[in-house]
Enzyme design. Sequence first.
Site, PDB file in Angstrom:
ATOM      1  N   SER A 126      -5.003 -49.995  -8.680  1.00 34.46           N
ATOM      2  CA  SER A 126      -4.942 -50.697  -9.552  1.00 34.46           C
ATOM      3  C   SER A 126      -5.361 -51.613 -10.069  1.00 34.46           C
ATOM      4  O   SER A 126      -4.764 -52.741  -9.502  1.00 34.46           O
ATOM      5  CB  SER A 126      -2.973 -50.243  -9.767  1.00 34.46           C
ATOM      6  OG  SER A 126      -2.867 -51.042 -11.275  1.00 34.46           O
ATOM      7  N   TYR A 154       5.176 -52.984  -7.073  1.00 35.88           N
ATOM      8  CA  TYR A 154       3.878 -51.609  -7.087  1.00 35.88           C
ATOM      9  C   TYR A 154       2.302 -52.075  -6.939  1.00 35.88           C
ATOM     10  O   TYR A 154       2.022 -51.684  -6.233  1.00 35.88           O
ATOM     11  CB  TYR A 154       3.395 -51.469  -8.466  1.00 35.88           C
ATOM     12  CG  TYR A 154       2.656 -50.582  -9.227  1.00 35.88           C
ATOM     13  CD1 TYR A 154       3.133 -48.859  -8.900  1.00 35.88           C
ATOM     14  CD2 TYR A 154       1.415 -51.005  -9.939  1.00 35.88           C
ATOM     15  CE1 TYR A 154       1.824 -48.209  -9.470  1.00 35.88           C
ATOM     16  CE2 TYR A 154       0.763 -50.342 -10.668  1.00 35.88           C
ATOM     17  CZ  TYR A 154       0.583 -49.340 -10.525  1.00 35.88           C
ATOM     18  OH  TYR A 154      -0.363 -47.946 -10.821  1.00 35.88           O
TER      19      TYR A 154
HETATM   20  C1  LIG Z   1       6.005 -40.542  -7.297  1.00 33.22           C
HETATM   21  C2  LIG Z   1       5.605 -39.054  -7.103  1.00 33.22           C
HETATM   22  C3  LIG Z   1       4.923 -38.477  -8.197  1.00 33.22           C
HETATM   23  N1  LIG Z   1       4.542 -37.158  -8.135  1.00 33.22           N
HETATM   24  C4  LIG Z   1       3.541 -36.538  -9.265  1.00 33.22           C
HETATM   25  C5  LIG Z   1       4.430 -36.039 -10.220  1.00 33.22           C
HETATM   26  C6  LIG Z   1       3.450 -36.251 -11.082  1.00 33.22           C
HETATM   27  O1  LIG Z   1       3.047 -35.392 -11.697  1.00 33.22           O
HETATM   28  C7  LIG Z   1       2.267 -37.572 -10.479  1.00 33.22           C
HETATM   29  C8  LIG Z   1       1.798 -38.428 -11.538  1.00 33.22           C
HETATM   30  O2  LIG Z   1       0.974 -38.574 -12.816  1.00 33.22           O
HETATM   31  P1  LIG Z   1       1.633 -39.392 -13.601  1.00 33.22           P
HETATM   32  O3  LIG Z   1       1.442 -39.107 -15.199  1.00 33.22           O
HETATM   33  O4  LIG Z   1       2.747 -40.058 -13.265  1.00 33.22           O
HETATM   34  O5  LIG Z   1       0.704 -40.515 -13.447  1.00 33.22           O
HETATM   35  P2  LIG Z   1      -1.134 -40.933 -13.831  1.00 33.22           P
HETATM   36  O6  LIG Z   1      -0.668 -41.650 -14.830  1.00 33.22           O
HETATM   37  O7  LIG Z   1      -1.852 -39.491 -13.074  1.00 33.22           O
HETATM   38  O8  LIG Z   1      -1.083 -41.868 -12.797  1.00 33.22           O
HETATM   39  C9  LIG Z   1      -1.274 -41.971 -10.773  1.00 33.22           C
HETATM   40  O9  LIG Z   1      -1.756 -42.185 -10.481  1.00 33.22           O
HETATM   41  C10 LIG Z   1      -2.541 -44.251 -11.161  1.00 33.22           C
HETATM   42  C11 LIG Z   1      -3.806 -44.693 -10.214  1.00 33.22           C
HETATM   43  C12 LIG Z   1      -1.420 -44.620 -10.611  1.00 33.22           C
HETATM   44  O10 LIG Z   1      -0.721 -45.776 -10.064  1.00 33.22           O
HETATM   45  C13 LIG Z   1       0.431 -44.096 -10.904  1.00 33.22           C
HETATM   46  O11 LIG Z   1       1.407 -44.700 -10.662  1.00 33.22           O
HETATM   47  C14 LIG Z   1       0.138 -42.613 -10.784  1.00 33.22           C
HETATM   48  O12 LIG Z   1       0.687 -41.945 -11.175  1.00 33.22           O
HETATM   49  O13 LIG Z   1       2.137 -37.340  -8.846  1.00 33.22           O
HETATM   50  C15 LIG Z   1       4.849 -36.530  -6.792  1.00 33.22           C
HETATM   51  O14 LIG Z   1       3.857 -35.736  -6.400  1.00 33.22           O
HETATM   52  N2  LIG Z   1       5.067 -36.885  -6.141  1.00 33.22           N
HETATM   53  C16 LIG Z   1       5.359 -38.545  -5.784  1.00 33.22           C
HETATM   54  O15 LIG Z   1       6.450 -38.459  -4.842  1.00 33.22           O
END
Ligand SMILES: Cc1cn([C@H]2C[C@H](O)[C@@H](COP(=O)(O)OP(=O)(O)O[C@H]3O[C@H](C)C(=O)[C@H](O)[C@H]3O)O2)c(=O)[nH]c1=O
Length: 348
Positions: A126, A154
């Site tokens: 990020s 983070y």
């Molecule tokens: C904390 C955690 C999360 N997850 C799952 C839950 C969500 O389905 C997924 C994260 O998706 P989210 O929609 O929250 O975020 P994104 O927009 O896809 O971005 C992701 O990728 C960018 C680069 C980021 O650094 C974010 O922190 C990361 O969450 O990971 C898990 O399966 N295990 C865990 O321990």
Amino acid sequence: MRIVITGGFGFLGRQVTGTLLRTRTFRGAPIDRLVLADRIVPAGAPERADPLVETVRGDLAECLDDVFAEPVDVLIHLAAAVSAECEADFDLGMSANLDTTRALLEAARAQSAAGGPPPRLVFASSVAVYGSDPALPLPPVVSESTLPTPRSSYGVQKLVCEQLVADYTRRGFLDGRVARLMTVSVRPGKPNAAASGFLSGIIREPLAGLPATCPVRPDLRVALASPRRTVEGILRIAEAERGMGRGRFEGGLPVNLPGLTVSVAEMLATLRQMAGDAVADLVTIAPDHEVEAIVGSWPSVFDNTRATALGLQPDPDFASVVRDYAADHRDAVLVDSPLTAGQPSEGL
Ligand SMILES: Cc1cn([C@H]2C[C@H](O)[C@@H](COP(=O)(O)OP(=O)(O)O[C@H]3O[C@H](C)C(=O)[C@H](O)[C@H]3O)O2)c(=O)[nH]c1=O
């Protein structure tokens, strides 16, 4: 070819999955299995019905045996806790972002140590790895050679993982690549717990007829990328061959995905031009110093040479970002505006 996407049911995970299920190939070779690992697997998710898709549900660190039950060729690691969550809960960030990533790297290393293929691993880092330290302010233009000095837990967790990916790669345990994501805007759906979440909310909420709060001063400049450009960047970095020259992934440094530099005031002016005064007036400016301290520490102007060499470009302007959002999420644009009629306002 067996591809694993961690965080496969998160926002970016679903977008990456959607693209791979449309092409059904990776670097020209057919995908045999797409494993979506996530702690939450929504019952009605349509991708689950695809014969290529397998799901692994649960805490990633505890599911690694299932993820690596068959050789993994490509790993796209998107499971993570977001910035404000990690600021509010230090232990969550350390465990979900650092410990789990290390466990994943170890599992990949064990696969190659046992004679399996060294997995190609894309780590989604990020822009938050950068921060402006008073003793070492950021230069006006940031590139991959700028020293990252994160100002959030983070950002620190992402930076530590970047270094681990680089070292596991140098030692030949895996083929790791780091994509540093810009703030993704406009995200659909509900607000998330990212400090930068308002950079989607100030567009998404008014277009749905809802009020939104902008927690930073409007002259703050940010680097944004649309979901389309972000997914394109992740997959380009995943598919690129290693080596020198155009289209290849060169060296061990991360790649900063291209960002469109825009001020919050310009974002709001674009909303006003495209959707009208009544919609733009739904946004209230109410600075929140905690959010401003995190988001304001991120750089906004980048030298994108490394990304350009991979054929990646930023979004051309913020109006096109809003138009893409309206086109991709017609049901989420509830206000009467030229956007809903599919006719951009004059001059845009
Ligand atoms: C904390 C955690 C999360 N997850 C799952 C839950 C969500 O389905 C997924 C994260 O998706 P989210 O929609 O929250 O975020 P994104 O927009 O896809 O971005 C992701 O990728 C960018 C680069 C980021 O650094 C974010 O922190 C990361 O969450 O990971 C898990 O399966 N295990 C865990 O321990």
